[in-house]
Motif scaffolding. Structure first.
Motif, PDB file in Angstrom:
ATOM      1  N   ASN A 135      35.344  39.603  47.485  1.00  0.00           N
ATOM      2  CA  ASN A 135      35.182  40.814  48.282  1.00  0.00           C
ATOM      3  C   ASN A 135      36.521  41.288  48.832  1.00  0.00           C
ATOM      4  OD1 ASN A 135      32.434  40.885  47.808  1.00  0.00           O
ATOM      5  ND2 ASN A 135      31.899  39.883  49.731  1.00  0.00           N
ATOM      6  N   TYR A 136      37.346  40.345  49.261  1.00  0.00           N
ATOM      7  CA  TYR A 136      38.688  40.683  49.742  1.00  0.00           C
ATOM      8  C   TYR A 136      39.492  41.357  48.629  1.00  0.00           C
ATOM      9  CZ  TYR A 136      43.595  40.052  50.917  1.00  0.00           C
ATOM     10  OH  TYR A 136      44.928  40.276  51.116  1.00  0.00           O
ATOM     11  N   MET A 137      39.495  40.761  47.440  1.00  0.00           N
ATOM     12  CA  MET A 137      40.234  41.314  46.306  1.00  0.00           C
ATOM     13  C   MET A 137      39.736  42.731  45.987  1.00  0.00           C
ATOM     14  SD  MET A 137      40.301  40.018  42.333  1.00  0.00           S
ATOM     15  CE  MET A 137      38.563  40.442  42.127  1.00  0.00           C
ATOM     16  N   VAL A 138      38.423  42.904  45.920  1.00  0.00           N
ATOM     17  CA  VAL A 138      37.832  44.200  45.604  1.00  0.00           C
ATOM     18  C   VAL A 138      38.230  45.246  46.648  1.00  0.00           C
ATOM     19  CG1 VAL A 138      35.616  45.443  45.467  1.00  0.00           C
ATOM     20  CG2 VAL A 138      35.928  43.294  44.227  1.00  0.00           C
ATOM     21  N   GLU A 139      38.220  44.868  47.920  1.00  0.00           N
ATOM     22  CA  GLU A 139      38.587  45.801  48.992  1.00  0.00           C
ATOM     23  C   GLU A 139      40.065  46.171  48.940  1.00  0.00           C
ATOM     24  OE1 GLU A 139      36.635  47.602  51.031  1.00  0.00           O
ATOM     25  OE2 GLU A 139      35.053  46.725  49.804  1.00  0.00           O
ATOM     26  N   GLU A 140      40.919  45.194  48.660  1.00  0.00           N
ATOM     27  CA  GLU A 140      42.357  45.475  48.537  1.00  0.00           C
ATOM     28  C   GLU A 140      42.612  46.427  47.372  1.00  0.00           C
ATOM     29  OE1 GLU A 140      45.065  44.514  50.601  1.00  0.00           O
ATOM     30  OE2 GLU A 140      43.280  44.155  51.828  1.00  0.00           O
ATOM     31  N   LEU A 141      41.913  46.220  46.280  1.00  0.00           N
ATOM     32  CA  LEU A 141      42.071  47.107  45.131  1.00  0.00           C
ATOM     33  C   LEU A 141      41.542  48.511  45.442  1.00  0.00           C
ATOM     34  CD1 LEU A 141      41.215  44.586  42.296  1.00  0.00           C
ATOM     35  CD2 LEU A 141      43.450  45.622  42.770  1.00  0.00           C
ATOM     36  N   LYS A 142      40.424  48.575  46.155  1.00  0.00           N
ATOM     37  CA  LYS A 142      39.837  49.868  46.520  1.00  0.00           C
ATOM     38  C   LYS A 142      40.824  50.683  47.367  1.00  0.00           C
ATOM     39  CE  LYS A 142      35.430  49.811  47.149  1.00  0.00           C
ATOM     40  NZ  LYS A 142      34.086  49.615  47.709  1.00  0.00           N
ATOM     41  N   LYS A 143      41.564  50.001  48.260  1.00  0.00           N
ATOM     42  CA  LYS A 143      42.577  50.685  49.079  1.00  0.00           C
ATOM     43  C   LYS A 143      43.655  51.319  48.218  1.00  0.00           C
ATOM     44  CE  LYS A 143      42.221  47.429  52.929  1.00  0.00           C
ATOM     45  NZ  LYS A 143      42.923  46.328  53.626  1.00  0.00           N
ATOM     46  N   ASN A 144      43.808  50.819  46.999  1.00  0.00           N
ATOM     47  CA  ASN A 144      44.813  51.319  46.066  1.00  0.00           C
ATOM     48  C   ASN A 144      44.202  52.176  44.956  1.00  0.00           C
ATOM     49  OD1 ASN A 144      47.613  49.960  46.679  1.00  0.00           O
ATOM     50  ND2 ASN A 144      46.055  48.423  47.099  1.00  0.00           N
ATOM     51  N   GLY A 145      42.991  52.633  45.177  1.00  0.00           N
ATOM     52  CA  GLY A 145      42.355  53.549  44.231  1.00  0.00           C
ATOM     53  C   GLY A 145      41.771  52.893  43.002  1.00  0.00           C
ATOM     54  N   VAL A 146      41.506  51.587  43.082  1.00  0.00           N
ATOM     55  CA  VAL A 146      40.961  50.847  41.936  1.00  0.00           C
ATOM     56  C   VAL A 146      39.540  50.385  42.266  1.00  0.00           C
ATOM     57  CG1 VAL A 146      41.202  48.806  40.464  1.00  0.00           C
ATOM     58  CG2 VAL A 146      43.240  50.044  41.238  1.00  0.00           C
ATOM     59  N   GLU A 147      38.612  50.755  41.400  1.00  0.00           N
ATOM     60  CA  GLU A 147      37.214  50.365  41.571  1.00  0.00           C
ATOM     61  C   GLU A 147      36.879  49.235  40.600  1.00  0.00           C
ATOM     62  OE1 GLU A 147      33.594  50.561  43.419  1.00  0.00           O
ATOM     63  OE2 GLU A 147      35.190  51.983  43.843  1.00  0.00           O
ATOM     64  N   ILE A 148      36.411  48.125  41.141  1.00  0.00           N
ATOM     65  CA  ILE A 148      35.916  47.023  40.306  1.00  0.00           C
ATOM     66  C   ILE A 148      34.411  47.228  40.157  1.00  0.00           C
ATOM     67  CG2 ILE A 148      35.578  44.517  40.133  1.00  0.00           C
ATOM     68  CD1 ILE A 148      38.505  45.352  39.758  1.00  0.00           C
ATOM     69  N   THR A 149      33.960  47.359  38.926  1.00  0.00           N
ATOM     70  CA  THR A 149      32.549  47.613  38.659  1.00  0.00           C
ATOM     71  C   THR A 149      31.688  46.409  39.009  1.00  0.00           C
ATOM     72  OG1 THR A 149      33.151  49.160  36.916  1.00  0.00           O
ATOM     73  CG2 THR A 149      30.905  48.266  36.849  1.00  0.00           C
ATOM     74  N   ALA A 150      32.154  45.209  38.648  1.00  0.00           N
ATOM     75  CA  ALA A 150      31.384  43.990  38.905  1.00  0.00           C
ATOM     76  C   ALA A 150      32.307  42.779  38.858  1.00  0.00           C
ATOM     77  CB  ALA A 150      30.271  43.822  37.867  1.00  0.00           C
ATOM     78  N   CYS A 151      31.897  41.740  39.574  1.00  0.00           N
ATOM     79  CA  CYS A 151      32.580  40.433  39.523  1.00  0.00           C
ATOM     80  C   CYS A 151      31.529  39.391  39.157  1.00  0.00           C
ATOM     81  CB  CYS A 151      33.173  40.049  40.880  1.00  0.00           C
ATOM     82  SG  CYS A 151      34.642  40.932  41.350  1.00  0.00           S
ATOM     83  N   TYR A 152      31.676  38.789  37.996  1.00  0.00           N
ATOM     84  CA  TYR A 152      30.788  37.705  37.584  1.00  0.00           C
ATOM     85  C   TYR A 152      31.563  36.395  37.665  1.00  0.00           C
ATOM     86  CZ  TYR A 152      27.951  41.406  35.452  1.00  0.00           C
ATOM     87  OH  TYR A 152      27.195  42.530  35.225  1.00  0.00           O
ATOM     88  N   PHE A 153      30.858  35.321  37.996  1.00  0.00           N
ATOM     89  CA  PHE A 153      31.513  34.018  38.020  1.00  0.00           C
ATOM     90  C   PHE A 153      30.577  32.948  37.487  1.00  0.00           C
ATOM     91  CE2 PHE A 153      29.299  34.211  42.045  1.00  0.00           C
ATOM     92  CZ  PHE A 153      28.847  32.922  42.263  1.00  0.00           C
ATOM     93  N   CYS A 154      31.196  31.912  36.915  1.00  0.00           N
ATOM     94  CA  CYS A 154      30.445  30.744  36.465  1.00  0.00           C
ATOM     95  C   CYS A 154      30.788  29.583  37.384  1.00  0.00           C
ATOM     96  CB  CYS A 154      30.813  30.380  35.028  1.00  0.00           C
ATOM     97  SG  CYS A 154      30.032  28.821  34.528  1.00  0.00           S
ATOM     98  N   PRO A 155      29.790  29.033  38.086  1.00  0.00           N
ATOM     99  CA  PRO A 155      30.031  27.914  38.990  1.00  0.00           C
ATOM    100  C   PRO A 155      29.767  26.549  38.346  1.00  0.00           C
ATOM    101  CG  PRO A 155      27.825  28.729  39.364  1.00  0.00           C
ATOM    102  CD  PRO A 155      28.425  29.562  38.243  1.00  0.00           C
ATOM    103  N   HIS A 156      29.563  26.511  37.036  1.00  0.00           N
ATOM    104  CA  HIS A 156      29.133  25.285  36.354  1.00  0.00           C
ATOM    105  C   HIS A 156      30.273  24.524  35.699  1.00  0.00           C
ATOM    106  CE1 HIS A 156      25.764  28.317  35.957  1.00  0.00           C
ATOM    107  NE2 HIS A 156      25.265  27.408  36.774  1.00  0.00           N
ATOM    108  N   HIS A 157      30.041  23.227  35.508  1.00  0.00           N
ATOM    109  CA  HIS A 157      30.957  22.408  34.698  1.00  0.00           C
ATOM    110  C   HIS A 157      30.164  21.193  34.226  1.00  0.00           C
ATOM    111  CE1 HIS A 157      34.381  20.196  33.229  1.00  0.00           C
ATOM    112  NE2 HIS A 157      35.155  21.255  33.471  1.00  0.00           N
ATOM    113  N   LEU A 158      30.027  21.072  32.912  1.00  0.00           N
ATOM    114  CA  LEU A 158      29.183  20.016  32.351  1.00  0.00           C
ATOM    115  C   LEU A 158      29.669  18.613  32.683  1.00  0.00           C
ATOM    116  CD1 LEU A 158      26.721  19.246  30.686  1.00  0.00           C
ATOM    117  CD2 LEU A 158      28.124  19.451  28.635  1.00  0.00           C
TER     118      LEU A 158
END
Length: 184
Positions: free
Chosen positions: A70-93
């Motif tokens: 959320n911090y990264m997305v907000e910092e980018l938004k301040k610079n005119g950059v819109e992040i459409t989505a952030c997906y993450f994988c929390p897994h490790h076999l």
């Protein structure tokens, strides 16, 4: 259909720091914000896809990752950059604990996160890219049917001997963005 740039986070957008999860440790790669602005201005939607084995290992929680993203997305938004989505994988076999120790389709090199983005955001795969600093990022892009791009930031310089002939290589995200702008 929308042309899209799928982006690895650590080592691509921000400086690689092992198991990054604190806002105070977050640092954008050199000229990454400018690069993302160029890509956005070119009409690409931007989707972040990031493996987060630190969650699987119990080093930090999903809430910590959400705050950082959320911090990264907000910092980018301040610079005119819109992040459409952030997906993450929390897994490790192998290294995961509890519910996170599973084999999944989302952990790159599997294409699960990209396929989810493709389905949810009507991605034009023929005109889209996966940009990352690891072989697993590139493989996920290839498996999802988008063009794989290696940046030499993060772990990128160490990946060069293993490259597939389909992979294009750039010094950083900014160089990729400026070259793509020249094509358009």
């Amino acid at each position: 259909m929308k042309k899209t740039i799928f982006l690895d986070r650590d080592g691509t957008i921000n400086v690689e720091k092992n198991y990054l999860h604190k806002i105070e440790d977050f640092e954008f790669e050199n000229r990454a914000i400018e690069a993302l602005k160029i890509l956005s201005d070119l009409g690409y939607q931007l989707i972040v896809v990031t493996n987060q084995s630190g969650i699987a290992r119990g080093y930090y929680g999903e809430e910590d990752l959400e705050k950082l993203n959320n911090y990264m997305v907000e910092e980018l938004k301040k610079n005119g950059v819109e992040i459409t989505a952030c997906y993450f994988c929390p897994h490790h076999l192998e290294k995961g604990v509890g519910k996170y120790r599973v084999e999944c389709e989302c952990r790159k090199p599997n294409p699960g996160m990209l396929l989810k983005g493709i389905n949810e955001y009507q991605v034009d795969i023929k005109n889209s890219y996966m940009v990352g600093d690891r072989q697993s990022d590139l493989e996920a892009g290839i498996r999802a049917g988008v063009k794989p791009i290696l940046v030499k930031t993060g772990y990128g310089k160490n990946q060069i001997p293993n490259l597939d002939e389909r992979v294009q290589t750039f010094e950083n995200l900014y160089e990729f963005a400026t070259k793509l702008a020249c094509k358009n």
